[in-house]
Design a protein around this motif. Structure first.
Motif, PDB file in Angstrom:
ATOM      1  N   LEU A   1      42.090 -42.973  61.540  1.00  0.00           N
ATOM      2  CA  LEU A   1      43.546 -42.866  61.414  1.00  0.00           C
ATOM      3  C   LEU A   1      44.229 -44.232  61.416  1.00  0.00           C
ATOM      4  O   LEU A   1      45.159 -44.460  60.635  1.00  0.00           O
ATOM      5  CB  LEU A   1      44.106 -41.985  62.534  1.00  0.00           C
ATOM      6  N   ILE A   2      43.778 -45.125  62.261  1.00  0.00           N
ATOM      7  CA  ILE A   2      44.395 -46.454  62.282  1.00  0.00           C
ATOM      8  C   ILE A   2      44.078 -47.192  60.988  1.00  0.00           C
ATOM      9  O   ILE A   2      44.937 -47.869  60.406  1.00  0.00           O
ATOM     10  CB  ILE A   2      43.924 -47.253  63.506  1.00  0.00           C
ATOM     11  N   GLY A   3      42.830 -47.077  60.532  1.00  0.00           N
ATOM     12  CA  GLY A   3      42.461 -47.730  59.283  1.00  0.00           C
ATOM     13  C   GLY A   3      43.253 -47.214  58.103  1.00  0.00           C
ATOM     14  O   GLY A   3      43.710 -47.993  57.248  1.00  0.00           O
ATOM     15  N   GLN A   4      43.447 -45.915  58.038  1.00  0.00           N
ATOM     16  CA  GLN A   4      44.230 -45.349  56.936  1.00  0.00           C
ATOM     17  C   GLN A   4      45.695 -45.753  57.026  1.00  0.00           C
ATOM     18  O   GLN A   4      46.351 -45.948  55.997  1.00  0.00           O
ATOM     19  CB  GLN A   4      44.085 -43.826  56.930  1.00  0.00           C
TER      20      GLN A   4
ATOM     21  N   ARG B   1      53.628 -43.798  67.084  1.00  0.00           N
ATOM     22  CA  ARG B   1      53.724 -45.238  67.375  1.00  0.00           C
ATOM     23  C   ARG B   1      52.495 -45.968  66.840  1.00  0.00           C
ATOM     24  O   ARG B   1      52.601 -47.054  66.280  1.00  0.00           O
ATOM     25  CB  ARG B   1      53.859 -45.433  68.873  1.00  0.00           C
ATOM     26  N   ALA B   2      51.320 -45.342  66.997  1.00  0.00           N
ATOM     27  CA  ALA B   2      50.088 -45.999  66.564  1.00  0.00           C
ATOM     28  C   ALA B   2      50.043 -46.143  65.050  1.00  0.00           C
ATOM     29  O   ALA B   2      49.594 -47.152  64.520  1.00  0.00           O
ATOM     30  CB  ALA B   2      48.875 -45.203  67.057  1.00  0.00           C
ATOM     31  N   GLU B   3      50.521 -45.120  64.337  1.00  0.00           N
ATOM     32  CA  GLU B   3      50.482 -45.196  62.875  1.00  0.00           C
ATOM     33  C   GLU B   3      51.434 -46.269  62.358  1.00  0.00           C
ATOM     34  O   GLU B   3      51.072 -47.102  61.515  1.00  0.00           O
ATOM     35  CB  GLU B   3      50.823 -43.836  62.279  1.00  0.00           C
TER      36      GLU B   3
ATOM     37  N   ALA C   1      47.137 -40.257  56.493  1.00  0.00           N
ATOM     38  CA  ALA C   1      46.490 -40.093  57.793  1.00  0.00           C
ATOM     39  C   ALA C   1      46.966 -38.854  58.536  1.00  0.00           C
ATOM     40  O   ALA C   1      46.209 -37.905  58.716  1.00  0.00           O
ATOM     41  CB  ALA C   1      46.736 -41.345  58.644  1.00  0.00           C
ATOM     42  N   GLY C   2      48.219 -38.857  58.964  1.00  0.00           N
ATOM     43  CA  GLY C   2      48.695 -37.809  59.849  1.00  0.00           C
ATOM     44  C   GLY C   2      48.570 -36.413  59.272  1.00  0.00           C
ATOM     45  O   GLY C   2      48.211 -35.471  59.967  1.00  0.00           O
ATOM     46  N   ALA C   3      48.858 -36.261  57.987  1.00  0.00           N
ATOM     47  CA  ALA C   3      48.848 -34.930  57.390  1.00  0.00           C
ATOM     48  C   ALA C   3      47.458 -34.321  57.388  1.00  0.00           C
ATOM     49  O   ALA C   3      47.303 -33.100  57.427  1.00  0.00           O
ATOM     50  CB  ALA C   3      49.391 -34.992  55.970  1.00  0.00           C
TER      51      ALA C   3
END
Length: 227
Positions: free
Chosen positions: A137-140, A195-197, A155-157
């Motif tokens: 997720l962080i990489g995306q 926040r992380a995204e 990522a999130g979806a």
């Protein structure tokens, strides 16, 4: 012996203090071996398989190489742009080579290896949180920021509950503080997934600058041209 002479007193046995000390030490060593003296615990080891898994997850979380490769393909003067005229062709070529996917991957793998060997006690937990979804997720999110695409679309979806929990744990839990600092993502503390995204997109730029600064120094180019 003459008649009437008193007998000579017997000579006392000679003492050998050095032999006595050596003998005592040897006896203690034998007794220690037989009794099983306490030994310091062996340092945890990191297998080659775990090193490789951690390096893979580390690079998935920090996809700096692909981001730079995409930028280099779009601009022959990258990474200097208009400032490329201020350096020689050899220096520009050196910069592009130092920032190639292969060179970046080599530096990242070494960084991952250094971290893993320095943190053998927490490596299993670090691996678990990255492989459970935090790295993906962080990489995306970083790739989305580089491509100026909505992070949620990449990522999130498509995140599963397990991946979302892993991301939130990585971003907030104190036990991952060393890993956050080592990857440059310590600013993700607090705020959970959203926040992380968003932080991942912004910090992607900071990571690019870090690699470019190293390339400037390697190629003997004034770092001030970076700004």
């Amino acid at each position: 012996m003459p008649d009437g002479a008193a007998p000579l007193p017997g000579r006392p046995p000679r003492c050998h203090p050095r032999r006595t000390r050596v003998g005592a030490a040897a006896a203690w060593a034998v007794a220690c071996l037989l009794a099983g003296c306490a030994q310091p615990p062996a340092a945890p080891t990191v297998s080659a398989e775990r090193l490789e898994r951690f390096a893979t997850a580390y690079m998935q979380m920090l996809p700096v190489g692909p981001v730079m490769a995409s930028a280099a393909a779009q601009d022959a003067r990258w990474p200097l742009g208009d400032k490329a005229d201020l350096v020689s062709d050899a220096q520009l070529g050196c910069m592009r080579q130092a920032l190639s996917p292969q060179a970046v991957a080599a530096r990242q793998r070494q960084s991952a290896r250094d971290y893993a060997l320095a943190h053998p006690d927490t490596l299993d937990a670090d691996l678990r949180v990255l492989e459970d979804g935090a790295a993906r997720l962080i990489g995306q999110a970083m790739l989305a920021g580089a491509e100026r695409s909505p992070a949620a679309a990449l990522a999130g979806a498509s995140a599963t509950p397990q991946q979302t929990q892993a991301l939130a744990a990585f971003a907030t839990e104190p036990r991952y503080a060393d890993l956050r600092r080592a990857t440059g993502l310590d600013a993700l503390i607090g705020g959970g997934q959203q926040r992380a995204e968003s932080g991942g997109r912004a910090l992607g730029q900071a990571l690019l600058v870090r690699h470019m600064t190293e390339a400037f120094l390697t190629c003997h180019i004034p770092v001030k041209l970076l700004y």
